[in-house]
Design a protein around this motif. Structure first.
Motif, PDB file in Angstrom:
ATOM      1  N   ASP A 159       0.837  -1.215   0.000  1.00  0.00           N
ATOM      2  CA  ASP A 159       0.000   0.000   0.000  1.00  0.00           C
ATOM      3  C   ASP A 159       0.867   1.258   0.000  1.00  0.00           C
ATOM      4  O   ASP A 159       0.592   2.221  -0.717  1.00  0.00           O
ATOM      5  CB  ASP A 159      -0.881   0.047   1.250  1.00  0.00           C
ATOM      6  N   VAL A 162       2.498   1.884  -3.347  1.00  0.00           N
ATOM      7  CA  VAL A 162       1.540   2.407  -4.322  1.00  0.00           C
ATOM      8  C   VAL A 162       1.245   3.881  -4.026  1.00  0.00           C
ATOM      9  O   VAL A 162       1.236   4.727  -4.935  1.00  0.00           O
ATOM     10  CB  VAL A 162       0.236   1.574  -4.306  1.00  0.00           C
ATOM     11  N   LEU A 163       1.024   4.188  -2.754  1.00  0.00           N
ATOM     12  CA  LEU A 163       0.731   5.569  -2.374  1.00  0.00           C
ATOM     13  C   LEU A 163       1.903   6.490  -2.682  1.00  0.00           C
ATOM     14  O   LEU A 163       1.719   7.621  -3.134  1.00  0.00           O
ATOM     15  CB  LEU A 163       0.420   5.651  -0.880  1.00  0.00           C
ATOM     16  N   ALA A 165       4.144   6.133  -5.032  1.00  0.00           N
ATOM     17  CA  ALA A 165       4.123   6.396  -6.467  1.00  0.00           C
ATOM     18  C   ALA A 165       3.034   7.410  -6.804  1.00  0.00           C
ATOM     19  O   ALA A 165       3.245   8.366  -7.557  1.00  0.00           O
ATOM     20  CB  ALA A 165       3.889   5.086  -7.223  1.00  0.00           C
ATOM     21  N   LEU A 166       1.871   7.221  -6.201  1.00  0.00           N
ATOM     22  CA  LEU A 166       0.729   8.088  -6.490  1.00  0.00           C
ATOM     23  C   LEU A 166       1.026   9.544  -6.112  1.00  0.00           C
ATOM     24  O   LEU A 166       0.665  10.477  -6.846  1.00  0.00           O
ATOM     25  CB  LEU A 166      -0.480   7.566  -5.698  1.00  0.00           C
ATOM     26  N   THR A 169       2.644  11.810  -8.592  1.00  0.00           N
ATOM     27  CA  THR A 169       1.956  12.106  -9.861  1.00  0.00           C
ATOM     28  C   THR A 169       1.063  13.329  -9.675  1.00  0.00           C
ATOM     29  O   THR A 169       0.972  13.893  -8.588  1.00  0.00           O
ATOM     30  CB  THR A 169       1.064  10.931 -10.290  1.00  0.00           C
TER      31      THR A 169
ATOM     32  N   THR B 623      -4.933  -2.596  -7.334  1.00  0.00           N
ATOM     33  CA  THR B 623      -4.207  -1.335  -7.506  1.00  0.00           C
ATOM     34  C   THR B 623      -4.815  -0.510  -8.643  1.00  0.00           C
ATOM     35  O   THR B 623      -5.011   0.700  -8.507  1.00  0.00           O
ATOM     36  CB  THR B 623      -2.723  -1.614  -7.804  1.00  0.00           C
ATOM     37  N   PHE B 626      -7.975   1.044  -7.548  1.00  0.00           N
ATOM     38  CA  PHE B 626      -7.801   2.167  -6.639  1.00  0.00           C
ATOM     39  C   PHE B 626      -7.199   3.387  -7.319  1.00  0.00           C
ATOM     40  O   PHE B 626      -7.460   4.522  -6.945  1.00  0.00           O
ATOM     41  CB  PHE B 626      -6.915   1.716  -5.465  1.00  0.00           C
ATOM     42  N   TRP B 627      -6.409   3.139  -8.347  1.00  0.00           N
ATOM     43  CA  TRP B 627      -5.670   4.243  -8.972  1.00  0.00           C
ATOM     44  C   TRP B 627      -6.645   5.240  -9.617  1.00  0.00           C
ATOM     45  O   TRP B 627      -7.493   4.861 -10.391  1.00  0.00           O
ATOM     46  CB  TRP B 627      -4.716   3.695 -10.029  1.00  0.00           C
ATOM     47  N   PRO B 628      -6.520   6.547  -9.311  1.00  0.00           N
ATOM     48  CA  PRO B 628      -7.454   7.527  -9.873  1.00  0.00           C
ATOM     49  C   PRO B 628      -7.331   7.578 -11.392  1.00  0.00           C
ATOM     50  O   PRO B 628      -6.231   7.490 -11.937  1.00  0.00           O
ATOM     51  CB  PRO B 628      -6.995   8.846  -9.260  1.00  0.00           C
ATOM     52  N   PRO B 639      -8.053   2.210  -0.063  1.00  0.00           N
ATOM     53  CA  PRO B 639      -6.906   1.514  -0.646  1.00  0.00           C
ATOM     54  C   PRO B 639      -6.853   0.034  -0.267  1.00  0.00           C
ATOM     55  O   PRO B 639      -6.196  -0.745  -0.929  1.00  0.00           O
ATOM     56  CB  PRO B 639      -5.707   2.262  -0.072  1.00  0.00           C
ATOM     57  N   GLU B 640      -7.532  -0.348   0.793  1.00  0.00           N
ATOM     58  CA  GLU B 640      -7.449  -1.751   1.219  1.00  0.00           C
ATOM     59  C   GLU B 640      -8.408  -2.600   0.395  1.00  0.00           C
ATOM     60  O   GLU B 640      -9.489  -2.161   0.065  1.00  0.00           O
ATOM     61  CB  GLU B 640      -7.841  -1.856   2.689  1.00  0.00           C
TER      62      GLU B 640
END
Lengths: 208, 641
Positions: A159, A162-163, A165-166, A169, B623, B626-628, B639-640
């Motif tokens: 998690d 991923v966050l 990386a996010l 952006t 993923t 969840f990704w915008p 996110p979970e």
């Protein structure tokens, strides 16, 4: 009104919602409630796994049934590092709630590194148990307890990556700060859940 | 005033027609195959729950019919012992895990947002995901059964019988993974319901104004959170014992078979209340509407629901009286089992008091509620009998127990569910069900049920054990078993009548209108069936029974966008407006994630490595979910997974 009409009652406007904010932190957000639900579920699973440990321990004549005890070094090192990771995590959570992008980015990178550093230590913990899950019921529950926590560790590492990386952006704004803060909250749970498991895995075999 | 930088809001400045047209456009879920899998409309997802759970109910009912047919006469050779074991295991597992709990969850998914006066369920994509996970788990189990590898160790799969030593092959593994599927789905729904009830109630609907149905769904969801992890943990341990050689339940290596019973019943007893508590909510809604009275003793009813929720966790050992536990422990669980009769009794008295004060209108929903009260009270009485250890030791594993729990579960859940079906059908479809057929439906069910199950009390007292595929002539059991078969046939006819009524009324039922029963709660404040966004304007709640208070005009709030999907979050206790929350758009990724998770679960029956490598596709799918997407807009999910 015609009782069989399928049209809703005419509205009588009493006030406005137009000026409410589009997001907020903590228990005002839905994300927080979702996270708390997950924490409640997983806490229950941990509590029941620990209860299973003691159930099996008290129903055996010798506990553990093997000579070797889990090595204290790797487990204690893990405990120290994971507790210390609470400091940058706290800082990250505060930064996310204040929606400071630069600090959030730094915090997320630090937390990703912290979680990655914990993985090899965790590997040595498994080695240092000196028991396999197939050796005995003691081995089964000890490996399962450590495994359960490891699943949480890996999930939150993923998690966080991923966050991270996010947040590098164009999407890094608004509600993504709420996600970051709640992810930091989840890491607190990973830390807190570890402490009783550490006590059980490493000290119960020595004290029982 | 009407337009701001953020688009157009609802209010006096827009005509109702214009507001509706804009909301229809904004909340459109699309058409076609893609939209079918991508929809996040809670009502559409809930209808899938209804249909799927009803199909499983029908299938498990056919199994029941087969069992009664086999037992209708002594020394019957119609079904062999192995098939019979699979049949009773499938009947119990399907009824509990694939029908009773999912249909209650479906009911919550459909009606909780409507009763809260909000536009969507919390975490709508998670909701779509949980339905698919449930469907795949149920399909897996029934495909296995069709291939003659259905589970055969009973719906509670006691070790050591279900362990690797006595149940080789894959049968029990399918059972254990079905648990993983359905409990994952159930836990996700519980989180959605709690978040919806706590954060999305219409402004003004303080906790003490919430309909009892919402309270019951809230208590159910909390029970799910704390009960279902137990069975997931237990079934995971079981499958590990079976597949990778752990020893949790293996006495030879320090394990303990009774550990399984503790973990299973720590879930299994609350499970009964997870099924029963929502039924209490249905009954309260129906009683109030058909007597035109607020429920008598509202605060006591709320406290009774919460008390049942807590006490439900303190009873599990009464399933284990015959395992040789210490006597002192048994006394405690006897006392706890008897104490739970008190809040249950309080509820019954409050409904009777409500009906006493009002002028009950005995339409089909209320008939089924009265049937519920009669049957459930009988089941409660045998429950108090079984709570006593000496009696339990005599009656354990006999037909008396079968009679008891069918009185409690069919009486306590299926009767209220059918009441709810007749009551809410017009909201879901826009048409009423046929009353005359409804009466036939009720009387055939009520008489058939008592014919089928009342004799089993006596059969149990006469010593007939559970789970025997046949019995010898001359034991004195022949007549009552035949009678039970006749009763089950009558139930079968009743269910067929129900199906005919459900299907026929869809096209030919009388048009219902928004509020055909003159009911008080908010789900009736919108058209039938409701539009995708539920409410054109967010209601403002100023009393306990809003639609009885306001008959000409409904107080509402203005100011939510009509061009973006939005709803309002309110504070937990007083429901003060707090945040304008964006709502997720349809997405295919919950469906794809569910497939990936399903592949991982099923593959792990065959190789433990599936848990490691099989975790990668779900991680990727979740993923992407969840990704915008698109512009850095708001609106996304947890996110979970």
């Amino acid at each position: 009104m015609n009782p069989h009409s399928n049209e809703p009652l005419p509205p009588q406007f009493m006030g406005t919602l137009a000026f409410l904010p589009p997001h907020a932190h903590g228990n005002r957000s839905l994300t927080w409630w979702g996270m708390m639900g997950i924490v409640a579920i997983e806490s229950t699973a941990f509590v029941l796994a620990v209860a299973t440990y003691f159930y099996l321990a008290t129903h055996s004549r010798v506990w553990p049934p093997h000579e070797a005890r889990p090595d204290l070094f790797a487990g204690t090192l893990f405990t120290i590092v994971v507790v210390l990771s609470g400091v940058p995590n706290y800082w990250l959570k505060r930064a996310a709630e204040a929606e400071k992008l630069r600090q959030v980015r730094i915090g997320l990178v630090v937390m990703s590194v912290a979680a990655i550093v914990l993985l090899p230590i965790r590997y040595y913990e498994f080695v240092g148990l000196h028991v396999a899950w197939s050796d005995s019921a003691y081995g089964s529950i000890t490996v399962t307890l450590l495994g359960l926590h490891t699943v949480h560790l890996i999930t939150d590492l993923y998690d966080t990556l991923v966050l991270t990386a996010l947040m590098f952006t164009k999407h890094a704004k608004g509600r993504r700060f709420v996600d970051t803060a709640e992810n930091a909250l989840y890491w607190n749970f990973v830390i807190l859940a570890w402490l009783p498991i550490y006590a059980v895995i490493y000290f119960a075999p020595r004290l029982l | 005033m009407s337009a701001s930088s953020e688009g157009i809001h609802d209010g006096e400045w827009l005509s109702e027609g214009e507001t509706r047209a804009r909301l229809d456009r904004t909340w459109d879920q699309g058409r076609g195959l893609y939209a079918f899998f991508a929809t996040v409309d809670h009502k559409r997802v809930a209808k899938r729950y209804f249909v799927t759970a009803f199909v499983f109910f029908f299938l498990a009912g056919i199994l029941a019919l087969l069992m009664r047919l086999q037992l209708a006469r002594p020394d019957n050779g119609l079904i062999g012992p192995d098939m019979y074991n699979q049949i009773f295991t499938m009947h119990g597992s399907t009824m509990m895990f694939l029908f009773a709990v999912p249909i209650m969850e479906g009911l919550a998914v459909y009606f909780v947002p409507l009763m809260c006066g909000t536009r969507a369920i919390a975490f709508p994509r998670l909701n779509s995901f949980s339905y698919w996970v449930y469907l795949f788990g149920g399909l897996m189990l029934w495909v296995a059964f069709a291939l003659n590898i259905g589970p055969d160790a009973g719906w509670f799969a006691y070790t050591p019988l279900s362990g690797p030593g006595y149940s080789p092959g894959k049968r029990v593994d399918f059972w254990a993974q079905m648990i993983t599927f359905t409990e994952l789905s159930g836990l996700a729904v519980a989180i959605e319901i709690i978040a919806t009830i706590f954060k999305q109630r219409a402004p003004g609907m303080a906790l003490n104004r919430m309909p009892l149905f919402l309270w019951s769904m809230l208590v159910m969801s909390f029970m799910i959170l704390f009960a279902m992890p137990s069975v997931m943990l237990a079934s995971t341990m079981l499958i590990m014992d079976r597949l990778v050689g752990t020893h949790f339940f293996n006495a030879a290596e320090g394990g303990d078979a009774l550990l399984w019973q503790h973990l299973f019943w720590f879930f299994g007893h609350p499970e009964v209340y997870i099924i029963f508590i929502p039924a209490l909510g249905i009954v309260s809604s129906v009683v109030s509407t058909f007597t035109r009275r607020p429920i008598f003793g509202y605060p006591v009813m709320v406290l009774a629901l919460i008390a049942i929720g807590f006490l439900g966790f303190g009873l599990w050992v009464h399933h284990m009286f015959a395992t040789g536990l210490p006597r002192l422990g048994s006394s405690f669980y006897t006392a706890a089992s008897m104490v739970i009769a008190i809040p249950s009794g309080i509820q019954i008295y409050c409904w009777i008091a409500t009906m006493w004060q009002g002028k009950p209108r005995f339409a089909t929903p209320l008939l089924f509620v009265v049937g519920f009260i009669v049957i459930f009270v009988l089941g409660g009485l045998t429950g108090v009998m079984l709570a006593s250890v000496p009696m339990d030791l005599q009656l354990h594993d006999t037909y008396f127990v079968i009679a008891h729990f069918h009185y409690v579960l069919v009486g306590g859940a299926v009767f209220p569910l059918v009441a709810g079906a007749y009551y809410w059908y017009p909201k879901v479809t826009g048409r009423l069900m046929n009353e005359r057929l409804g009466r036939w439906n009720f009387w055939t069910f009520f008489i058939g049920f008592n014919l089928a199950f009342f004799p089993m009390h006596y059969l149990g007292l006469a010593g007939m054990p559970r789970r025997v595929y046949t019995y010898s002539d001359g034991l004195g059991w022949n007549g009552l078993n035949l009678l039970a078969f006749a009763g089950v046939l009558l139930i079968g006819i009743s269910v067929l009548l129900l199906i005919i009524n459900l299907v026929r009324s869809r096209k030919h039922g009388a048009l219902a209108g928004a509020n055909p029963w003159n009911a008080p709660s908010l789900e009736w404040a919108t058209s039938s069936p409701p539009p995708t966004y539920n409410f054109r304007h967010i209601p403002l709640v100023t009393s306990d029974n809003p639609l009885w208070e306001h008959r000409e005009q409904l107080p509402v709030m203005r100011g939510l966008s009509v061009d973006k999907r939005e709803l309002v979050l309110t504070t937990v206790l007083d429901a003060k407006p707090d945040i304008r929350e964006p709502v997720a758009k349809p997405s295919i990724w919950p469906f794809i994630s569910a497939i990936a998770v399903g592949v991982m679960f099923i593959a792990s029956i065959f190789t433990p490595w599936a848990v490691v490598f099989g975790a990668i596709p779900p991680a990727i799918a979740i993923t992407i979910w969840f990704w915008p997407k698109g512009d850095p807009g708001p609106a996304d999910e947890d996110p979970e997974p």
